[in-house]
Enzyme design. Structure first.
Site, mmCIF file in Angstrom:
data_model
loop_
_atom_site.group_PDB
_atom_site.id
_atom_site.type_symbol
_atom_site.label_atom_id
_atom_site.label_comp_id
_atom_site.label_asym_id
_atom_site.label_seq_id
_atom_site.Cartn_x
_atom_site.Cartn_y
_atom_site.Cartn_z
ATOM 1 N N ASP A 67 0.817 -1.213 0.000
ATOM 2 C CA ASP A 67 0.000 0.000 0.000
ATOM 3 C C ASP A 67 0.850 1.262 0.000
ATOM 4 O O ASP A 67 2.070 1.208 0.188
ATOM 5 C CB ASP A 67 -0.969 -0.019 1.205
ATOM 6 N N ASN A 136 -7.456 -2.736 14.675
ATOM 7 C CA ASN A 136 -8.849 -3.022 14.305
ATOM 8 C C ASN A 136 -8.959 -4.219 13.356
ATOM 9 O O ASN A 136 -10.010 -4.469 12.790
ATOM 10 C CB ASN A 136 -9.505 -1.779 13.684
ATOM 11 N N HIS A 138 -7.236 -4.682 10.537
ATOM 12 C CA HIS A 138 -6.998 -4.429 9.107
ATOM 13 C C HIS A 138 -5.715 -5.127 8.624
ATOM 14 O O HIS A 138 -4.809 -5.391 9.417
ATOM 15 C CB HIS A 138 -6.989 -2.929 8.784
ATOM 16 N N GLU A 143 -9.656 -1.907 5.666
ATOM 17 C CA GLU A 143 -10.237 -1.658 6.976
ATOM 18 C C GLU A 143 -11.437 -2.581 7.201
ATOM 19 O O GLU A 143 -11.951 -3.172 6.246
ATOM 20 C CB GLU A 143 -10.706 -0.193 7.035
#
Ligand code: F6R
Length: 262
Positions: A67, A136, A138, A143
């Site tokens: 990314d 979280n 991800h 996400e």
């Protein structure tokens, strides 16, 4: 899925490097998927050491990063281009022509994403993909709620992720709002996955990923569906797991060519 709980971050990083080095020695033109963030830094340090002290050769390796932020130039010190150059590429003999990182400054971002997907295919697919995990759940910038079949695309970052990353910028407003990221489906196409996690802040996410239901609300949980996934943890990040894992590991001999996965 092979879960390995290591005593410390350093032993985890050494173990991860041992796996990557093993794959690279067996296949000098390895296609290596890379992650940024603090977690893989120990792995990168160890790969650099193996290169410098033991001649581990990256000259034929092709890399694909997961990314990159949209809108940060490669020379920005928070761009993933910069991170990779400083923490890995400039210390090893990787050929710059074989490095791929999503271009967050591309004029046509979605055309770039399509090109990136095709480029991975044209290079023969990712052999082994390094992954971190967000608090979280991800993976890359996928996400919670991301499609488990998603491909490389532009994503809006959640408030949690922007806040997590704000410490690296002058203030929250400076944190980019968008990123380009491989999709969950793109990641799952890699032949092997190597997910790393360290410290107590990741314990809940690790538990959801490894022992929770497979759900888009924890994108990392998709690793349960991968045929060749390693999950390398330190004690703190493994603290909430209820299963017993290391006894399985002790009976596996992967570096001598046996298939590692249970
Ligand atoms: C970065 C990436 C992210 C990180 C994750 C964990 O390329 O893919 O998903 O792996 O945010 O970051 P750290 O390692 O900094 O805790």
């Amino acid at each position: 899925m092979l879960v390995i709980v290591n005593e410390t971050y350093d032993t985890m990083s050494a173990e991860a490097a041992r796996i990557v080095a093993d794959r690279l020695r067996k296949k000098p033109d390895l296609v290596l998927g890379l992650a940024t963030g603090s977690t893989p830094l120990g792995l990168y340090r160890e790969l650099i050491r193996l290169h410098k002290e033991e001649g581990l050769d990256f000259s034929k390796v092709t890399t694909f990063n997961l990314d990159e932020y949209v809108g940060l130039p490669p020379e920005h010190d928070q761009s993933f281009h910069y991170f990779m150059r400083e923490n890995l590429f400039k210390h090893i003999n990787v050929d710059p022509r074989f490095i791929h990182i999503p271009q967050g400054m591309a004029k046509d971002l979605s055309a770039f994403c399509d090109w990136y997907e095709q480029r991975i295919v044209d290079c023969g697919g990712v052999d082994i993909q390094i992954l971190g995990i967000g608090v979280n759940g991800h993976i890359a910038f996928n996400e919670p709620g991301s499609s488990l079949g998603s491909r490389t695309r532009i994503k809006t970052l959640t408030g949690t992720t922007r806040q997590d990353n704000a410490r690296f910028f002058k203030n929250l407003d400076e944190v980019p709002k968008y990123a380009l990221t491989m999709g969950v489906g793109t990641i799952m196409d890699a032949k092997e996955l190597l997910l790393l996690a360290t410290n107590a802040s990741k314990a809940a996410a690790v538990r959801s990923a490894v022992e929770g239901p497979v759900t888009a609300m924890c994108p990392a949980s998709i690793i349960q569906m991968h045929r060749n996934a390693f999950v390398l943890l330190d004690k703190e990040s493994a603290a909430e797991l209820t299963g017993t894992y290391n006894d399985t590991w002790e009976h596996k001999i992967f570096t001598s060519g046996n298939h590692p996965h249970g």
